[in-house]
Enzyme design. Structure first.
Site, PDB file in Angstrom:
ATOM      1  N   CYS A   2      13.327   8.547  -7.744  1.00 22.93           N
ATOM      2  CA  CYS A   2      14.462   8.948  -8.292  1.00 22.93           C
ATOM      3  C   CYS A   2      15.692   9.373  -7.179  1.00 22.93           C
ATOM      4  O   CYS A   2      15.508   9.420  -6.160  1.00 22.93           O
ATOM      5  CB  CYS A   2      14.070  10.418  -8.928  1.00 22.93           C
ATOM      6  SG  CYS A   2      12.639  10.354  -9.967  1.00 22.93           S
ATOM      7  N   ARG A  27      17.025   2.451  -5.601  1.00 31.12           N
ATOM      8  CA  ARG A  27      15.757   3.318  -5.478  1.00 31.12           C
ATOM      9  C   ARG A  27      14.817   2.927  -6.318  1.00 31.12           C
ATOM     10  O   ARG A  27      13.718   3.068  -6.312  1.00 31.12           O
ATOM     11  CB  ARG A  27      16.223   4.716  -5.240  1.00 31.12           C
ATOM     12  CG  ARG A  27      16.773   4.966  -3.779  1.00 31.12           C
ATOM     13  CD  ARG A  27      17.193   6.433  -4.038  1.00 31.12           C
ATOM     14  NE  ARG A  27      16.032   7.469  -4.124  1.00 31.12           N
ATOM     15  CZ  ARG A  27      15.397   8.093  -3.260  1.00 31.12           C
ATOM     16  NH1 ARG A  27      15.771   7.681  -1.967  1.00 31.12           N
ATOM     17  NH2 ARG A  27      14.471   8.736  -3.549  1.00 31.12           N
ATOM     18  N   TRP A  74      12.913   7.965 -12.224  1.00 24.23           N
ATOM     19  CA  TRP A  74      11.892   6.978 -12.240  1.00 24.23           C
ATOM     20  C   TRP A  74      10.566   7.785 -12.839  1.00 24.23           C
ATOM     21  O   TRP A  74       9.930   8.642 -12.255  1.00 24.23           O
ATOM     22  CB  TRP A  74      11.604   6.597 -10.897  1.00 24.23           C
ATOM     23  CG  TRP A  74      10.444   5.354 -10.685  1.00 24.23           C
ATOM     24  CD1 TRP A  74      10.801   4.115 -10.791  1.00 24.23           C
ATOM     25  CD2 TRP A  74       8.988   5.516 -10.471  1.00 24.23           C
ATOM     26  NE1 TRP A  74       9.731   3.534 -10.600  1.00 24.23           N
ATOM     27  CE2 TRP A  74       8.588   4.218 -10.453  1.00 24.23           C
ATOM     28  CE3 TRP A  74       8.467   6.692 -10.534  1.00 24.23           C
ATOM     29  CZ2 TRP A  74       7.076   4.072 -10.130  1.00 24.23           C
ATOM     30  CZ3 TRP A  74       6.639   6.279 -10.153  1.00 24.23           C
ATOM     31  CH2 TRP A  74       6.406   5.027 -10.069  1.00 24.23           C
ATOM     32  N   ASN A 100      13.930  15.554  -7.478  1.00 22.22           N
ATOM     33  CA  ASN A 100      13.090  14.462  -7.170  1.00 22.22           C
ATOM     34  C   ASN A 100      11.682  15.053  -6.608  1.00 22.22           C
ATOM     35  O   ASN A 100      11.513  16.100  -6.114  1.00 22.22           O
ATOM     36  CB  ASN A 100      13.435  13.696  -5.874  1.00 22.22           C
ATOM     37  CG  ASN A 100      14.805  12.995  -6.204  1.00 22.22           C
ATOM     38  OD1 ASN A 100      15.258  12.717  -7.385  1.00 22.22           O
ATOM     39  ND2 ASN A 100      15.313  12.422  -5.433  1.00 22.22           N
ATOM     40  N   GLY A 101      10.341  14.207  -7.091  1.00 27.42           N
ATOM     41  CA  GLY A 101       9.313  15.163  -6.682  1.00 27.42           C
ATOM     42  C   GLY A 101       8.491  15.511  -7.886  1.00 27.42           C
ATOM     43  O   GLY A 101       8.609  14.841  -9.009  1.00 27.42           O
ATOM     44  N   GLU A 491       1.655 -10.722   2.633  1.00 26.58           N
ATOM     45  CA  GLU A 491       2.974 -10.061   2.328  1.00 26.58           C
ATOM     46  C   GLU A 491       3.777 -11.330   1.493  1.00 26.58           C
ATOM     47  O   GLU A 491       4.617 -10.740   0.636  1.00 26.58           O
ATOM     48  CB  GLU A 491       3.798 -10.319   3.777  1.00 26.58           C
ATOM     49  CG  GLU A 491       5.265  -9.887   3.906  1.00 26.58           C
ATOM     50  CD  GLU A 491       5.506  -8.503   2.992  1.00 26.58           C
ATOM     51  OE1 GLU A 491       4.696  -7.772   2.481  1.00 26.58           O
ATOM     52  OE2 GLU A 491       6.970  -8.394   2.801  1.00 26.58           O
ATOM     53  N   LYS A 495       5.544 -10.275  -2.083  1.00 26.01           N
ATOM     54  CA  LYS A 495       6.908 -10.491  -2.308  1.00 26.01           C
ATOM     55  C   LYS A 495       6.733 -11.048  -3.780  1.00 26.01           C
ATOM     56  O   LYS A 495       8.015 -10.937  -4.609  1.00 26.01           O
ATOM     57  CB  LYS A 495       7.609 -11.337  -1.333  1.00 26.01           C
ATOM     58  CG  LYS A 495       7.902 -10.441  -0.118  1.00 26.01           C
ATOM     59  CD  LYS A 495       9.112  -9.939  -0.342  1.00 26.01           C
ATOM     60  CE  LYS A 495       8.882  -8.704   0.713  1.00 26.01           C
ATOM     61  NZ  LYS A 495       8.210  -7.455   0.401  1.00 26.01           N
ATOM     62  N   GLU A 498       6.331  -8.822  -6.716  1.00 27.06           N
ATOM     63  CA  GLU A 498       7.296  -7.665  -6.699  1.00 27.06           C
ATOM     64  C   GLU A 498       8.653  -8.127  -7.372  1.00 27.06           C
ATOM     65  O   GLU A 498       9.113  -7.504  -8.309  1.00 27.06           O
ATOM     66  CB  GLU A 498       8.003  -7.292  -5.176  1.00 27.06           C
ATOM     67  CG  GLU A 498       7.065  -6.223  -4.617  1.00 27.06           C
ATOM     68  CD  GLU A 498       7.806  -5.869  -3.232  1.00 27.06           C
ATOM     69  OE1 GLU A 498       8.244  -4.541  -3.343  1.00 27.06           O
ATOM     70  OE2 GLU A 498       7.969  -6.568  -2.349  1.00 27.06           O
ATOM     71  N   HIS A 514     -15.482 -18.624  -1.148  1.00 25.64           N
ATOM     72  CA  HIS A 514     -16.470 -17.586  -1.743  1.00 25.64           C
ATOM     73  C   HIS A 514     -15.710 -16.973  -2.904  1.00 25.64           C
ATOM     74  O   HIS A 514     -16.298 -15.717  -3.311  1.00 25.64           O
ATOM     75  CB  HIS A 514     -16.314 -16.298  -0.559  1.00 25.64           C
ATOM     76  CG  HIS A 514     -16.986 -17.002   0.824  1.00 25.64           C
ATOM     77  ND1 HIS A 514     -18.305 -17.156   0.960  1.00 25.64           N
ATOM     78  CD2 HIS A 514     -16.426 -17.310   2.047  1.00 25.64           C
ATOM     79  CE1 HIS A 514     -18.347 -17.797   2.305  1.00 25.64           C
ATOM     80  NE2 HIS A 514     -17.398 -17.763   2.787  1.00 25.64           N
ATOM     81  N   LYS A 613      12.185   1.910  -4.146  1.00 28.27           N
ATOM     82  CA  LYS A 613      12.445   1.829  -2.705  1.00 28.27           C
ATOM     83  C   LYS A 613      11.634   2.796  -2.009  1.00 28.27           C
ATOM     84  O   LYS A 613      11.112   2.392  -0.984  1.00 28.27           O
ATOM     85  CB  LYS A 613      13.829   1.907  -2.431  1.00 28.27           C
ATOM     86  CG  LYS A 613      14.116   1.289  -1.192  1.00 28.27           C
ATOM     87  CD  LYS A 613      14.087  -0.194  -0.761  1.00 28.27           C
ATOM     88  CE  LYS A 613      14.403  -0.685   0.910  1.00 28.27           C
ATOM     89  NZ  LYS A 613      13.862  -1.885   0.779  1.00 28.27           N
TER      90      LYS A 613
END
Ligand code: AGP
Length: 618
Positions: A2, A27, A74, A100-101, A491, A495, A498, A514, A613
């Site tokens: 948010c 964000r 969000w 926010n929170g 990583e 990516k 995402e 395995h 973000k």
């Protein structure tokens, strides 16, 4: 996650708020809203599900006013919808709040307020936790308190971490802001006869570079001339603003199609800036002026634990490698969200290194709190945001100098984190006498070549684009690496997930046989990270096992490696790098592959669905 903006001044607040929210889009959000207050105290609220263009389309119908607050939400409590978008109003409509929170005890508070609401024939208007805040404030105002007292009381009732902005019909020339815990920051911007607030600096930069960061526990009343802060144990005061030297142009997209692409290309500069003055050769020193840990503390470190989340966790994994190989010290990494819940055993000689580009990730802050409260072990934070909450919690900070990163996917802050971890390993090894002057010089000289490794990787952009286009309809990828390239395989897979929404797994190549090998067939592409190094032979065996199952292989190896290029379907040759520096030569290529797969799939690369973000909720 948010975003919050606010304005009080002499201009129409609506367009300024909307523009501020646009600058916070990176964000991540799923609805948005603004509230404005005119000079007579009339309030108007506009909220829309979805992208900001939905809000923009309706803004001309809104009455104007020169005071207001805005929010991008969000969703955590309640679906993304017009009804659940912020701002939220008290049941009498007089107090408007964005947050926010998370209000962790909102159920208890709603139950407590329920009887009064029913007696007045009023109801809750949303499914959110936030709505209790304006209601709590409003009840205190009705009991005769000033707005600041009512806000302070309401915040005292909330459990959790919250950043709040509010307006009140009876105070048409003021906005209020408060910060409690680690739910992200509130920055106040000073204009000429006008004031701004925002959860993040980019929203303020077009207006001002004179700012003040609210501290945890602060409550602020802001009018068009300035700000008055209440802080526990002090009389109300007007804080001294600071100047930031961030260039608004630095956060513009320029000629690039996406911020992510721009930030991938900014990596050589971000890396050079981060190591500038911190890797001196004569005499050899690492982080000479940039690490406020005493020589005794450095000498007393018996073990290093590197923690982080997402991309920062992958940097932490590589950092662990460097701590062992460069500093010669026992080292581990840990996922910050899991770490504190398994009652970890640290001991006072463990140095904890927290990696967090934002400095506000709640899982990482939670882990840092645990370290401080339970073990009192020294902590270093590596972050791109000076003044962020993590820098306040840590004993020492290494600030990357990557400039603002707007794309949700971390790119340049990944290499910034790597540079800081490498330098820290050099510093610890040298302070403990394990790294001689001569070896430190060698390590630093190698690091100084890293920006050019990145540059040369970026020259492969067209080839990455061509290969990516051939795989734009693949629904899965396996990314294999060994040794220091294994975290990079993770990583690369992150990516892809995402921004391309493609299922991808990063695996240690030795682990493939395995289990994951059962997935492989001609429709399952495998990306193999295979620069020449101590484990190259073992990577080749894994690649042969993949090829034997007809899975197409895209190999990234040393430029000119005939043996590898003849074995695979697609070969990308990167500049050969010393074994400990391959993360720098490979990173741009894996980022560009993911970027171009997403581009070919026509996706919203800078604001991928469901992502934020800065992750300020658990
Ligand atoms: C990376 O591309 C992601 N956006 C995400 O995994 C991120 O690295 C993670 O949320 C940690 O963020 P931080 O570095 O700000 O703590």
């Amino acid at each position: 996650m948010c975003g919050i903006v606010g304005y009080v001044g002499h201009q129409a607040a609506g367009p300024i708020l909307l523009e501020g929210l646009q600058r916070l889009e990176y964000r991540g959000y799923d609805s948005s809203g603004i509230a404005v207050l005119d000079r007579d105290g009339a309030l108007a609220v506009l909220k829309r599900q979805g992208k900001l263009r939905n809000l923009q389309a309706a803004i001309s119908d809104m009455p104007s006013g020169a005071t207001g607050i805005g929010h991008t939400r969000w969703a955590t409590h309640g679906q993304p919808s017009d009804r659940n978008a912020h701002p939220h109003a008290s049941s009498n409509g007089d107090v408007i709040v964005v947050q926010n929170g998370i209000v962790e005890n909102y159920r208890e508070l709603k139950a407590e307020l329920q009887a009064s609401l029913e007696a007045e024939d009023r109801t809750w208007k949303s499914d959110t936790d936030t709505e209790v805040i304006p209601e709590l404030i409003s009840r205190e105002l009705e009991a005769g308190k000033s707005f600041e007292d009512a806000l302070e009381h309401a915040i005292g009732r909330l459990r959790g971490a919250n950043a709040i902005a509010a307006i009140h019909g009876a105070n048409p020339h003021k906005i209020y802001a408060a910060r409690k815990g680690s739910a992200g920051g509130i920055v106040i911007g000073y204009g000429d006869g006008e004031m701004f607030i925002a959860s993040d600096l980019p929203a303020l930069l077009p207006h001002t570079t004179t700012i003040y960061h609210l501290e945890d526990g602060d409550i602020a009343a802001i009018n068009q001339e300035g700000i008055t802060v209440r802080r526990a144990g002090q009389s109300p005061f007007q804080p001294e603003p600071i100047q930031v030297d961030l260039d608004p142009v630095a956060i513009a997209r320029g000629p690039y199609r996406h911020f992510m692409l721009k930030e991938i290309h900014e990596q050589p500069r971000a890396l050079s800036d981060t190591i500038r003055g911190r890797a001196r050769l004569d005499p050899p020193t690492a982080l000479a002026d940039d690490l406020s840990l005493s020589a005794d503390t450095l000498r007393g470190i018996g073990r290093v634990l590197v923690i982080g989340m997402g991309t920062s966790l992958h940097a932490a994994m590589i950092g662990r490698w460097w701590m062992e190989q460069i500093a010669g010290i026992p080292a581990d990494f840990d996922n910050a969200s899991e770490f504190r819940f398994r009652a970890p055993l640290l001991g006072p000689s463990t140095l904890v290194v927290a990696v967090t580009q934002s400095g506000e990730t709640i899982d990482t802050l939670g882990a840092m709190n645990h370290v401080r409260d339970r073990w009192g072990a020294p902590q270093v934070v590596i972050t791109n945001v000076d003044g962020s909450e993590a820098t306040r919690q840590a004993d020492a900070s290494i600030i990357m100098r990557c400039g603002p990163e707007v794309g949700v996917a971390s790119t340049k802050t990944f290499v910034g984190s790597l540079a800081a971890l490498y330098l820290l390993a050099c510093r610890i090894g040298h302070a403990q006498g394990r790294l001689s002057d001569e070896n430190l010089t060698l390590r630093l000289e190698q690091l100084l070549t890293a920006p050019s490794l990145l540059e040369r990787g970026l020259e492969l952009a067209d080839q990455c684009a061509r290969i990516a286009q051939q795989f734009d309809s693949a629904s899965d990828f396996l990314v294999l690496g060994r040794g220091i390239e294994y975290p990079l395989a993770m990583e690369a897979a992150l990516k892809c997930k995402e921004i391309s929404y493609v299922h991808a797994e990063g695996y240690a190549a030795g682990e493939m046989k395995h289990g994951p090998i059962a997935l492989l067939d001609q429709h399952f592409p495998v990306i193999a990270l295979a620069p020449r190094g101590p484990l190259f032979g073992k990577m080749m065996s894994a690649i042969q096992q993949v090829s034997a199952r007809q899975a197409p292989v895209i190999a990234i190896g040393d430029d000119g490696d005939e043996e590898l290029s003849q074995q695979v379907d697609h070969f990308i040759g990167v500049p050969p790098a010393p074994p400990l520096l391959t993360p720098f030569s490979l990173t741009p290529v894996v980022q560009l592959l993911a970027y171009h797969i997403a581009l070919a799939r026509g996706l919203d690369i800078d604001q991928p669905r469901n992502l934020a973000k800065t992750v300020t909720v658990e």
